[in-house]
Every structure is written in structure tokens, then in C-alpha cells.
Design a protein around this motif. Sequence first.
Motif, mmCIF file in Angstrom:
data_model
loop_
_atom_site.group_PDB
_atom_site.id
_atom_site.type_symbol
_atom_site.label_atom_id
_atom_site.label_comp_id
_atom_site.label_asym_id
_atom_site.label_seq_id
_atom_site.Cartn_x
_atom_site.Cartn_y
_atom_site.Cartn_z
ATOM 1 N N ILE A 267 24.354 10.479 -22.041
ATOM 2 C CA ILE A 267 24.029 10.513 -23.462
ATOM 3 C C ILE A 267 22.555 10.179 -23.611
ATOM 4 C CG2 ILE A 267 24.622 9.688 -25.767
ATOM 5 C CD1 ILE A 267 27.201 8.527 -24.549
ATOM 6 N N SER A 268 21.779 11.112 -24.133
ATOM 7 C CA SER A 268 20.356 10.838 -24.363
ATOM 8 C C SER A 268 20.177 10.185 -25.725
ATOM 9 C CB SER A 268 19.538 12.128 -24.299
ATOM 10 O OG SER A 268 19.726 12.906 -25.479
ATOM 11 N N VAL A 269 19.190 9.303 -25.822
ATOM 12 C CA VAL A 269 18.821 8.711 -27.114
ATOM 13 C C VAL A 269 17.315 8.837 -27.298
ATOM 14 C CG1 VAL A 269 20.780 7.131 -27.295
ATOM 15 C CG2 VAL A 269 18.743 6.382 -26.094
ATOM 16 N N ASP A 270 16.913 9.318 -28.475
ATOM 17 C CA ASP A 270 15.498 9.485 -28.829
ATOM 18 C C ASP A 270 14.792 10.466 -27.895
ATOM 19 O OD1 ASP A 270 13.217 8.980 -30.407
ATOM 20 O OD2 ASP A 270 12.466 7.526 -28.963
ATOM 21 N N THR A 271 15.532 11.327 -27.260
ATOM 22 C CA THR A 271 14.947 12.323 -26.366
ATOM 23 C C THR A 271 15.994 13.393 -26.100
ATOM 24 O OG1 THR A 271 13.754 12.650 -24.279
ATOM 25 C CG2 THR A 271 15.660 11.186 -24.224
ATOM 26 N N GLY A 272 15.551 14.522 -25.563
ATOM 27 C CA GLY A 272 16.494 15.530 -25.108
ATOM 28 C C GLY A 272 16.545 16.811 -25.893
ATOM 29 N N ILE A 273 15.936 16.855 -27.094
ATOM 30 C CA ILE A 273 16.096 18.035 -27.932
ATOM 31 C C ILE A 273 15.377 19.252 -27.334
ATOM 32 C CG2 ILE A 273 14.091 17.698 -29.437
ATOM 33 C CD1 ILE A 273 17.645 18.805 -30.467
ATOM 34 N N ARG A 274 14.417 19.019 -26.449
ATOM 35 C CA ARG A 274 13.746 20.136 -25.766
ATOM 36 C C ARG A 274 13.955 20.078 -24.251
ATOM 37 N NH1 ARG A 274 8.628 22.354 -28.677
ATOM 38 N NH2 ARG A 274 9.096 21.945 -30.858
ATOM 39 N N ALA A 275 14.988 19.340 -23.821
ATOM 40 C CA ALA A 275 15.225 19.137 -22.380
ATOM 41 C C ALA A 275 16.109 20.258 -21.829
ATOM 42 C CB ALA A 275 15.858 17.776 -22.143
ATOM 43 N N PHE A 276 15.621 21.485 -21.860
ATOM 44 C CA PHE A 276 16.427 22.628 -21.438
ATOM 45 C C PHE A 276 16.703 22.597 -19.937
ATOM 46 C CE2 PHE A 276 14.026 23.882 -25.224
ATOM 47 C CZ PHE A 276 15.068 24.228 -26.068
ATOM 48 N N ALA A 277 15.684 22.288 -19.149
ATOM 49 C CA ALA A 277 15.873 22.231 -17.692
ATOM 50 C C ALA A 277 16.825 21.098 -17.320
ATOM 51 C CB ALA A 277 14.525 22.045 -16.994
ATOM 52 N N ALA A 278 16.688 19.957 -17.981
ATOM 53 C CA ALA A 278 17.563 18.821 -17.693
ATOM 54 C C ALA A 278 19.003 19.143 -18.064
ATOM 55 C CB ALA A 278 17.081 17.583 -18.445
ATOM 56 N N LEU B 289 23.761 1.850 -28.719
ATOM 57 C CA LEU B 289 24.828 2.713 -28.234
ATOM 58 C C LEU B 289 25.630 2.048 -27.115
ATOM 59 C CD1 LEU B 289 26.083 5.376 -28.884
ATOM 60 C CD2 LEU B 289 24.524 6.483 -27.264
ATOM 61 N N LYS B 290 24.950 1.359 -26.221
ATOM 62 C CA LYS B 290 25.657 0.653 -25.147
ATOM 63 C C LYS B 290 26.602 -0.395 -25.737
ATOM 64 C CE LYS B 290 24.842 -1.690 -20.710
ATOM 65 N NZ LYS B 290 25.803 -2.798 -20.855
ATOM 66 N N THR B 291 26.129 -1.142 -26.706
ATOM 67 C CA THR B 291 26.951 -2.169 -27.338
ATOM 68 C C THR B 291 28.173 -1.562 -28.014
ATOM 69 O OG1 THR B 291 24.977 -3.516 -27.731
ATOM 70 C CG2 THR B 291 26.936 -4.055 -29.004
ATOM 71 N N ALA B 292 27.982 -0.449 -28.731
ATOM 72 C CA ALA B 292 29.092 0.180 -29.446
ATOM 73 C C ALA B 292 30.148 0.713 -28.487
ATOM 74 C CB ALA B 292 28.558 1.298 -30.334
ATOM 75 N N ILE B 293 29.715 1.376 -27.416
ATOM 76 C CA ILE B 293 30.685 1.934 -26.469
ATOM 77 C C ILE B 293 31.482 0.818 -25.802
ATOM 78 C CG2 ILE B 293 30.939 3.249 -24.323
ATOM 79 C CD1 ILE B 293 28.482 4.884 -25.189
ATOM 80 N N GLU B 294 30.806 -0.264 -25.455
ATOM 81 C CA GLU B 294 31.521 -1.391 -24.851
ATOM 82 C C GLU B 294 32.489 -2.038 -25.834
ATOM 83 O OE1 GLU B 294 28.158 -2.650 -21.520
ATOM 84 O OE2 GLU B 294 28.200 -3.681 -23.464
ATOM 85 N N ARG B 295 32.149 -2.003 -27.121
ATOM 86 C CA ARG B 295 33.008 -2.602 -28.143
ATOM 87 C C ARG B 295 34.323 -1.841 -28.316
ATOM 88 N NH1 ARG B 295 32.110 -7.329 -31.566
ATOM 89 N NH2 ARG B 295 30.011 -8.036 -31.037
ATOM 90 N N ILE B 296 34.299 -0.525 -28.140
ATOM 91 C CA ILE B 296 35.518 0.255 -28.400
ATOM 92 C C ILE B 296 36.448 0.298 -27.199
ATOM 93 C CG2 ILE B 296 34.275 1.687 -30.085
ATOM 94 C CD1 ILE B 296 34.390 3.982 -28.001
ATOM 95 N N ALA B 297 36.015 -0.236 -26.061
ATOM 96 C CA ALA B 297 36.846 -0.213 -24.861
ATOM 97 C C ALA B 297 37.846 -1.362 -24.868
ATOM 98 C CB ALA B 297 35.970 -0.289 -23.615
ATOM 99 N N PRO B 298 39.050 -1.143 -24.349
ATOM 100 C CA PRO B 298 40.021 -2.241 -24.234
ATOM 101 C C PRO B 298 39.498 -3.335 -23.298
ATOM 102 C CG PRO B 298 41.063 -0.094 -23.858
ATOM 103 C CD PRO B 298 39.589 0.126 -23.848
ATOM 104 N N LYS B 299 39.889 -4.588 -23.580
ATOM 105 C CA LYS B 299 39.428 -5.699 -22.751
ATOM 106 C C LYS B 299 39.889 -5.564 -21.310
ATOM 107 C CE LYS B 299 38.972 -9.157 -26.425
ATOM 108 N NZ LYS B 299 39.429 -10.480 -26.924
ATOM 109 N N GLU B 300 41.077 -5.009 -21.134
ATOM 110 C CA GLU B 300 41.613 -4.913 -19.778
ATOM 111 C C GLU B 300 40.935 -3.832 -18.948
ATOM 112 O OE1 GLU B 300 44.348 -2.776 -22.723
ATOM 113 O OE2 GLU B 300 43.272 -4.690 -22.578
ATOM 114 N N THR B 301 40.303 -2.841 -19.599
ATOM 115 C CA THR B 301 39.564 -1.792 -18.884
ATOM 116 C C THR B 301 38.214 -1.588 -19.544
ATOM 117 O OG1 THR B 301 40.664 -0.100 -20.233
ATOM 118 C CG2 THR B 301 41.620 -0.592 -18.045
ATOM 119 N N PRO B 302 37.248 -2.462 -19.264
ATOM 120 C CA PRO B 302 35.923 -2.363 -19.898
ATOM 121 C C PRO B 302 35.255 -1.017 -19.624
ATOM 122 C CG PRO B 302 36.174 -4.428 -18.699
ATOM 123 C CD PRO B 302 37.328 -3.570 -18.305
ATOM 124 N N ALA B 303 34.460 -0.590 -20.590
ATOM 125 C CA ALA B 303 33.702 0.651 -20.420
ATOM 126 C C ALA B 303 32.667 0.487 -19.311
ATOM 127 C CB ALA B 303 33.017 1.029 -21.734
#
Length: 606
Positions: A150-161, A103-117
Motif C-alpha cells: 500500500i503506497s501512501v503519498d506516492t505512487g500515482i505515476r509509479a507505472f514501472a513499480a 495507516l499502520k495503526t488502523a490496520i493493526e487496530r482492525i486485526a483480532p488480538k489472537e492473530t495480529p496484523a
Amino acid sequence: MSTAQIGPPQWITRSADDAAVQHLAENLRCPKAIARLLVSRGIADPAAAHAFFNPSLDDLIDPMLMLGMDIAVARIQQAVRTSDPILIYGDYDVDGTTATVLLKTAIERIAPKETPARVTYHVPHRIREGYGMQTGVLGEAAASGIRLVISVDTGIRAFAAAEEAKALGMDLIVTDHHLPDGAIGVPEAVAVLNPAQENCPYPFKSLCGAAVAFKLAHALLLAAAETEEQRAKLKRGLIPSFLKLVAIATIADSVPLEGENRVIAALGLKELRNPVQPGLRALMQVAQIPINRPPSATEVGFRLAPRINAAGRMDIASDVVELFLTKDPARAADLAEKLNRLNDDRRATEAKALEAIELQLAALRENLGDFPAGCIILDDPEWHRGVLGILASRVVDRTGRPAIVMTHEDGHAHGSGRSIAGFHLLEALSAVHEPVTPSDAPLFSRFGGHAHAVGFSMPSNQTQLLRDRMQLYGSSRLTEEIMTPPLECDAELLFSDLTQDFFDWLTRCEPFGISNREPVFLTRRLTLTAPVRFIKEKHICLQLQPPGETIRFSALGWSRTTDWPARCAEMALSNGSLIDVAYRLKAKTNPQFPGLELELVDFRLS
């Protein structure tokens, strides 16, 4: 299915319609035994069989079918446009760390070079934080300026969080694959991506956490591709590259290798041949996996995955994320060597705990005459929390029963559980968690997982209550049929069927795993042509030959779950004994002696 009662456990042979087998064999021009294998597993149509043998990128399901995907993509695009800081909240196992990288790689890929994610990540420490999203971490993130989590592989029961994130002014996107709480639903978030949630139209429900994160990554990259040429380039390059890590996570997380998971695993394994990324290349080298060919699912599951998991079990899982992100070969080599050392530490820690587990199991047998009818629950304050899941798996292997293994720290018990087919362990924990009387408190501080694997924490003084409730729950549900399942054989063959051509077709059925298990074959009335050869006093080698024929195969029995020397002694096997054998067909590992051999699953006197 037709059955052949040859003593406990019962051997059964899968049935298949002879006409359908003949039609498929003629269409594919494959051995009849391969066609029978496919038909018995529900693949009778030639077009479906062709797709099974030739998975492609076109078989990947449109990520936009997942409930909430359009909202998640739009929110991330907004964060990238406005340069809002984004935090990826991961997990410490293979699934969570690879999902973070993807996910980190994908988000960085979609950002413009002049304004990196502006993307950072947090991978929790297993001991200090435990599983799941922690409100304290979210507070620190908000103070640092994070506005999207953005949670990955976790969070589906993270009601308090989720409530804490909202109170702190942060948006939350949950990506997970674990089962939601059936009574409460899902946490309040901008979007929840989980094919297992209610009303999600995504047709395949058994993705691992990294695959769900990959779906989000895929959707982001597709949305950023403005021309047909860019979409074609994405399909040729980045998506196949991403599938390497998704395949590792899919195999490591033991999700069913059918449907889209099979496509992901098959394509990803092919892409793992001669990897370019320095971290992946270095890790395969320390795991002694040749890089001049695609690795097998077994090599990924038993060589790569344990080294990746070792970081989270024994030290800091963020090392894995760095390993897969770094472009520096020297740094990659250092991190791979560190993971290799941590895996050695994990094995030593596991071996020490297993000695104590064997004593506890022996005590159970001595006191009860056998193991208890319910779930086996063992605990010891000396056991390392990082190996509890592995220990639970070992107990299941030794006893054939669901198992929970716990350790204690500061008045709290931390546990992992593993189950057997037919016993839904998360449903069991959900049932025993609920108060019995109005004055009772809920049993667990936190818990989650799925049918085969769970994790939890609870007050240490409640562990006897857990034992009592699990015993009561399991005693009526763990039937003898569930605890002594039959041995399922895919076909009855002759030794003359075991040709190189047959084996080549068999390898095309890979990768094997849950829901596409490695085939087991049955051959009857084989003569033992030499005395049993014992290897390191616990493994065996049999020389087998049909009476009156010249074809001979070696059959090896590895003592992972069976005491083969004891079985041989019990049956008084000797030169000339006539036996029926259930086995898997393998290629010999020594290149100086090519050919095929059998891996024993079971044998009976004929």
C-alpha cells in the motif's frame, strides 16, 4: 472589487454587498468588519458562517465516496484475515511519514488480538533512493513474503513499480494526492485512491497524502465497528486522535485550508493540546510549543513541520515513524532531540547554500539588469538535495518568480521547484518534458508534483535544455500581472475598530493558510508619532496614531521578504510623517505587555 491605486504594487480592497454584510453581522452578532470579511470570501449565508466557525466531525466526508475505496477495504480485510504480510510504502516528508503511521495503526487496530496484523513499512532514503516507489525495494519485499503493498503519498505515476509488483505476484493499492499523468492515467493496481483522479466522485479534491491515507484508515475502522456503540466510541476517541497527525500534514503540505481541509486542520489543532502520545509530546516540547493550549497553524508550519521534515532531508525519515509509534517516553525524548539536532543541521546547510544563491542572483541582476522574465533556474553540485525545496522557496520569496534549484550527483541533476500564483509548475514541466523532434529523448528521468511544487531528476548534460525550454515556455505565460500581483486588503478599518472583541472573532477565523489566508487590513492617514526604531538593523517598529485621536498602535515590520529600513529611507519617514498602512492584527507576545499590535505588510505616504 474596488481598487485604490496607491503605487506599485497596487492595493485593492475586497468588495462585499452591504446588505449581506449587515444581515450576517446581525445574525452572528459579530463586528461588521468580520461579517464583511466572510461575505467577501463567499460566506454570506448564516448557516454556512455557523459551520465555518464551528467545524465538527460530522463535516468529514464519507470515505466510501472515494473511487476504489470499497475494493481497497475488502483487500486489506482479506490480508488481515489470512495474516498476509502487508508493506506500507511511504515517503520521507511530513505527509508521507504521518500517513504511514496512520495507516499502520488502523490496520493493526482492525486485526483480532489472537492473530495480529503483519504490517511493516518502508520509508525511502531521500539521497539513496529518491522520491517514489523503487522496483528494487519491491523485489526485496516480495522475497520476504509480502503479498500486499500500500503506497501512501506516492505512487500515482509509479507505472514501472506497478508493473513490477504485478510481475512479482504482489497486489498494489495506491493512495496518493499528487496529480495523475493526464495522458497515461493511473497505474494498474487493485485500487487507486486519489480524489484528483478522473471519475472519482469524492467531492473534495484537495486533500494531502496523509488525509487520503486517513480516509482509508477511517473506512477500515468503520467497517470493523459492528455495533452503534463501537461506532460512537470510534467517533469520540480514535478518529479525533488520528486528526492530530492529519492536521500537521495538512498544514505542512500547504494544501488549501478550505472545505474538508479546514475541518481537519481546525479539529486536529484542538486535539494537539496536551497530547498523550510520547513522541508527539516530546516533539512539541523540543519545538518549544506550549502543551497547555492548542498550537496555531503557524506554530505547526514553522516549528513542528521543519523538525519532522529534517529527518528525511538530512538523515533517515523512518525515525519519524518510530517517534509517532513508540510508547516509550525515554525513546521518544531521544528521537525528538535527534530531530531537533537534524533541524539545526538543516538550517546551517540551508544558510550556507543561500550565500551562494545570493551571489548567483546578484550576477543575474548585473548581467540582465533584472531577473529573467521566465522561471529562475539555479544549480550547484555542492548543494544538499535535502534542502532544495526550501532553497527554491527562498528564491521565490526574493524574486517573485517561479524557481527551480538543482544539484548534481553521478551525472544526474536532482531538482525541486516552487511557483507563484497563476503559474502551474507541473504543467510547465509536463510541457518541456516532451520531445520537440522525433530524435529527442524525454527531458526528465522522473518528475511529479502539483501546481506550486515539483521534484524531478534528469541527466546533468540536459540542464541547459531545461533552461532554454522553461525560458521559452515561461516568457509568454509569466505576465507582469502574475509577477507583480496586487496587495489584497480585506477591509479598510479605523483604529477604533481594532478592539479585543474584534480580535477574538478574528482568531475564530483560523486556521489560516492557502485559500483562507490571514486577513490584511488597511488604515489610512496615520501619523508617525516617534522616529522609526530599528531592530537588529533589519526590522522596524513604528508608533502610529490617527491625527487628533488618542488610540495608538505599534507596527512591526519583519524583514522576511521586505527591506524595511530601505523602504523607510526611500520615503524619508520621520516623526510626523503621514502614511497609509496595510497590516495584519496580532496579539503581543510579551505577557508583561498584553494587547494588540500591527504586523506591517506594506505602507505608503498618504
